[in-house]
Design an enzyme around this catalytic site. Structure first.
Site, PDB file in Angstrom:
ATOM      1  N   ALA A  93       0.881  -1.178   0.000  1.00 18.53           N
ATOM      2  CA  ALA A  93       0.000   0.000   0.000  1.00 18.53           C
ATOM      3  C   ALA A  93       0.909   1.216   0.000  1.00 18.53           C
ATOM      4  CB  ALA A  93      -0.895   0.007   1.232  1.00 18.53           C
ATOM      5  N   TYR A 155      -4.904   0.615   9.660  1.00 20.99           N
ATOM      6  CA  TYR A 155      -4.698  -0.442   8.663  1.00 20.99           C
ATOM      7  C   TYR A 155      -5.353  -0.054   7.327  1.00 20.99           C
ATOM      8  CZ  TYR A 155      -3.499  -5.168   7.153  1.00 20.99           C
ATOM      9  OH  TYR A 155      -2.956  -6.247   6.500  1.00 20.99           O
ATOM     10  N   LYS A 162      -7.222  -6.892   2.225  1.00 17.92           N
ATOM     11  CA  LYS A 162      -7.198  -8.222   2.871  1.00 17.92           C
ATOM     12  C   LYS A 162      -8.594  -8.846   2.913  1.00 17.92           C
ATOM     13  CE  LYS A 162      -2.762  -8.673   3.949  1.00 17.92           C
ATOM     14  NZ  LYS A 162      -1.894  -9.615   3.200  1.00 17.92           N
TER      15      LYS A 162
HETATM   16  C1  1JT Z   1       1.382  -4.180   4.611  1.00 16.20           C
HETATM   17  C2  1JT Z   1       2.051  -3.480   5.598  1.00 16.20           C
HETATM   18  C3  1JT Z   1       0.568  -5.267   4.946  1.00 16.20           C
HETATM   19  C4  1JT Z   1       1.922  -3.854   6.920  1.00 16.20           C
HETATM   20  C5  1JT Z   1       1.109  -4.936   7.258  1.00 16.20           C
HETATM   21  C6  1JT Z   1       0.432  -5.635   6.277  1.00 16.20           C
HETATM   22  N1  1JT Z   1      -0.287  -6.614   6.889  1.00 16.20           N
HETATM   23  C7  1JT Z   1      -0.071  -6.536   8.207  1.00 16.20           C
HETATM   24  N2  1JT Z   1       0.775  -5.519   8.442  1.00 16.20           N
HETATM   25  C8  1JT Z   1       1.228  -5.111   9.736  1.00 16.20           C
HETATM   26  C9  1JT Z   1       0.268  -4.104  10.335  1.00 16.20           C
HETATM   27  C10 1JT Z   1       0.188  -2.840   9.834  1.00 16.20           C
HETATM   28  C11 1JT Z   1      -0.691  -1.922  10.377  1.00 16.20           C
HETATM   29  C12 1JT Z   1      -1.471  -2.275  11.433  1.00 16.20           C
HETATM   30  C13 1JT Z   1      -1.394  -3.555  11.939  1.00 16.20           C
HETATM   31  C14 1JT Z   1      -0.523  -4.464  11.376  1.00 16.20           C
HETATM   32  C15 1JT Z   1       2.906  -2.296   5.287  1.00 16.20           C
HETATM   33  C16 1JT Z   1       3.215  -2.161   3.828  1.00 16.20           C
HETATM   34  C17 1JT Z   1       2.028  -2.429   2.980  1.00 16.20           C
HETATM   35  C18 1JT Z   1       1.533  -3.835   3.176  1.00 16.20           C
HETATM   36  O1  1JT Z   1      -2.310  -1.320  11.933  1.00 16.20           O
HETATM   37  C19 1JT Z   1      -3.123  -1.628  13.008  1.00 16.20           C
HETATM   38  C20 1JT Z   1      -0.806  -0.517   9.820  1.00 16.20           C
END
Ligand code: 1JT
Length: 255
Positions: A93, A155, A162
């Site tokens: 993202a 998120y 997702k």
């Molecule tokens: C991406 C990123 C996908 C971080 C990600 C993700 N799926 C889980 N995380 C960790 C995360 C991130 C946030 C969060 C909780 C877990 C970063 C690069 C793009 C893809 O917020 C509560 C923001």
């Protein structure tokens, strides 16, 4: 050795903190032959990273391009004939879309994150089937996060991506089920990977999990690796279309 004689393709390897690295190591430890794809990294760096996984061969793949996916899977077909499992460990993202409120997500930013993080799974499955790359009892795993189910602060667009990924897992499970191929997702608790590094207040997210999750701890890449080994193995041959939470129970509790 639940993965003996199986060839497992890990898509989206980056570094030793990657969830995909934990899955690759556990697949190897359980007897699998591991191959992997990476995107922007140097091949030499990836070879050094996979020294602990003997025989692991790497292929470059940019999942935002159909041509790149097709070419990469063709090479794997030439080298291995058939494979038994695929891990999809790819998401992206734009930084601003994880910093600003969700309502300000641009059309381009929304489509970009869904393209790379959700549609790529559909495209990978399509070309794998077209090329008869997956064995009949094959297993496909995608990685997700709680933000797909609930609106989690920060998120944002990844939550929408997702949610699309988890729905795609269910529809792909229908299409591939007729061949005996299973498709599942693992919804992992938050893990401090390089992708998570740029996220503000990530440490406080980890603290909340430790406080509220029934197991009062966070999960790590080995935890996700172990459940992946089970999902790749024939021990899980009746599980498909499912999202398994590997989150120390966090998603199962309310206030
Ligand atoms: C991406 C990123 C996908 C971080 C990600 C993700 N799926 C889980 N995380 C960790 C995360 C991130 C946030 C969060 C909780 C877990 C970063 C690069 C793009 C893809 O917020 C509560 C923001």
């Amino acid at each position: 050795m639940i993965l003996k004689d199986k060839v497992i393709l890990i898509m989206g390897l980056r570094n030793k903190w990657s969830i995909s690295f934990g899955v690759a190591k556990k697949a190897y430890e359980n007897g699998a032959k591991v191959i992997y794809t990476y995107n922007k990294e140097e091949p030499e760096k990836m070879e050094k990273l996979t020294e602990e996984i003997p025989g692991a061969k790497g292929y470059k793949c940019d999942v935002s391009s159909d041509e790149s996916i097709e070419e990469c899977l063709s090479k794997i077909k030439e080298d291995y004939g058939k494979i038994d499992g695929i891990l999809h460990s790819i998401a992206h993202a734009n930084t601003e879309d994880l910093r600003n409120d969700f309502i300000y997500t641009s059309r381009e930013g929304y489509l970009h994150s869904v393209d790379v993080s959700s549609y790529s799974l559909v495209a990978i499955c399509k070309y794998a089937i077209q090329k008869e790359l997956l064995n009949d009892n094959g297993s496909v795993i995608a990685l997700s996060y709680y933000g797909a189910e609930k609106a989690v602060q920060g998120y944002n667009v990844m939550g929408a991506a997702k949610a699309a990924l988890e729905a795609s897992v269910r529809y792909l499970a229908r299409d591939l089920g007729v061949r005996g191929i299973r498709v599942n997702a693992i919804s992992a608790g938050p893990i401090k990977t390089l992708s998570a590094k740029g996220i503000k207040d990530f440490s406080s997210i980890l603290d909340v999990v430790e406080e509220r999750a029934p197991l009062h701890r966070n999960v790590n890449i080995e935890d996700v690796g172990n459940v992946s080994a089970f999902l790749f193995s024939d021990m899980s041959n009746s599980i498909t279309g499912e999202t398994i939470h590997v989150d120390a129970g966090f998603s199962s509790v309310g206030v």
